[in-house]
Design an enzyme around this catalytic site. Structure first.
Site, PDB file in Angstrom:
ATOM      1  CG  HIS A  61       6.376   5.919  -2.109  1.00 53.86           C
ATOM      2  ND1 HIS A  61       5.407   5.479  -2.987  1.00 53.86           N
ATOM      3  CD2 HIS A  61       6.484   4.946  -1.184  1.00 53.86           C
ATOM      4  CE1 HIS A  61       4.975   4.297  -2.622  1.00 53.86           C
ATOM      5  NE2 HIS A  61       5.611   3.947  -1.516  1.00 53.86           N
TER       6      HIS A  61
ATOM      7  CB  SER B 173       3.753   2.595   1.142  1.00 52.46           C
ATOM      8  OG  SER B 173       3.082   2.750  -0.075  1.00 52.46           O
TER       9      SER B 173
END
Length: 246
Positions: free
Chosen positions: A147, A124
């Site tokens: 993501h 992330s």
């Protein structure tokens, strides 16, 4: 009547304060020791583990790295003339986007050489931190999750909220693509890919794949990372000496 002089008790050295208590306290609070003070070491090791804590305090049972602890350390690294290079060790699940970007920007703006090493995971918002260094390594078994930006907690369903999320996501994409060799198209492809993550969109990139995509410079471990950092430090010294002689 003569008085015999009192014999003085032999003086004993006062018990020395145990310096280990301060070291233990530093490990408990910051998760690291003061590496630059070690004899013969000019490299500062900055560890980013667990979840990156931002404006909201995480529950006490969460393993977290507080960004208000890292920012003063990065300022001290820049100011301390004894520190010649920075080694960033990452094993993080991600966390607060703005806190992660703030750490990334500070590492990228250091005047001293820096090398990052992803061990275990650099997921992330850990991705921008990993690429913020001058050179990056990833362990063969380490992974990086890419993501879209997500919100937790109360979300107000208005267009401004989604516009804010979109702009924050653009900031992440812009930083990663400008500090690595990956293209914007490829990074977005990994970010919005379907089927790679359970019940989600995004991609889990493993060691060699991160290098082949241009996200990370090289597959390696601690030895390779320190060797590369020493090379960058030597090159930086030569550039400074060259600038002084001109």
């Amino acid at each position: 009547m003569d008085q015999t002089p009192e014999t003085e008790a032999p003086q004993t050295d006062a018990p020395k304060k145990d310096d280990s208590s301060g070291l233990i306290q530093k490990i408990q609070s910051l998760g690291q020791t003061n590496v630059p003070t070690m004899e013969g070491s000019s490299i500062h090791c900055l560890t980013i583990v667990g979840q990156i804590e931002g404006h909201m305090q995480l529950p006490p049972n969460n393993k977290a790295t507080k960004y208000e602890h890292l920012i003063p350390q990065l300022v001290a690294i820049e100011q301390n003339h004894k520190i010649e290079g920075l080694l960033v060790i990452l094993n993080t699940v991600g966390g607060d986007v703005e806190a992660g970007l703030a750490i990334s920007e500070m590492i990228a703006s250091l005047s001293k050489p820096s090398v990052s090493l992803v061990l275990g995971g650099g997921h992330s918002i850990g991705v921008p931190i990993a690429v913020s260094a001058d050179y990056s390594f990833i362990a063969p078994t380490a992974t990086m999750t890419i993501h879209p930006v997500r919100l937790t907690g109360l979300v107000i369903g208005v267009p401004q909220t989604f516009e804010y999320l979109d702009k924050m996501q653009d900031r992440v994409i812009s930083f990663v693509t400008s500090h690595s060799e990956i293209t914007e198209e490829r990074f977005k492809e990994l970010m919005f890919s379907k089927g790679n993550l359970t019940r989600d969109i995004g991609t889990n990139v493993i060691g060699t794949d991160a290098v082949s995509d241009g996200l990370i410079n090289e597959v390696g471990g601690v030895g390779q990372a320190i060797k590369k950092l020493n090379e960058l430090i030597d090159a930086n010294k030569k550039d400074e000496d060259k600038g002084l002689t001109q």
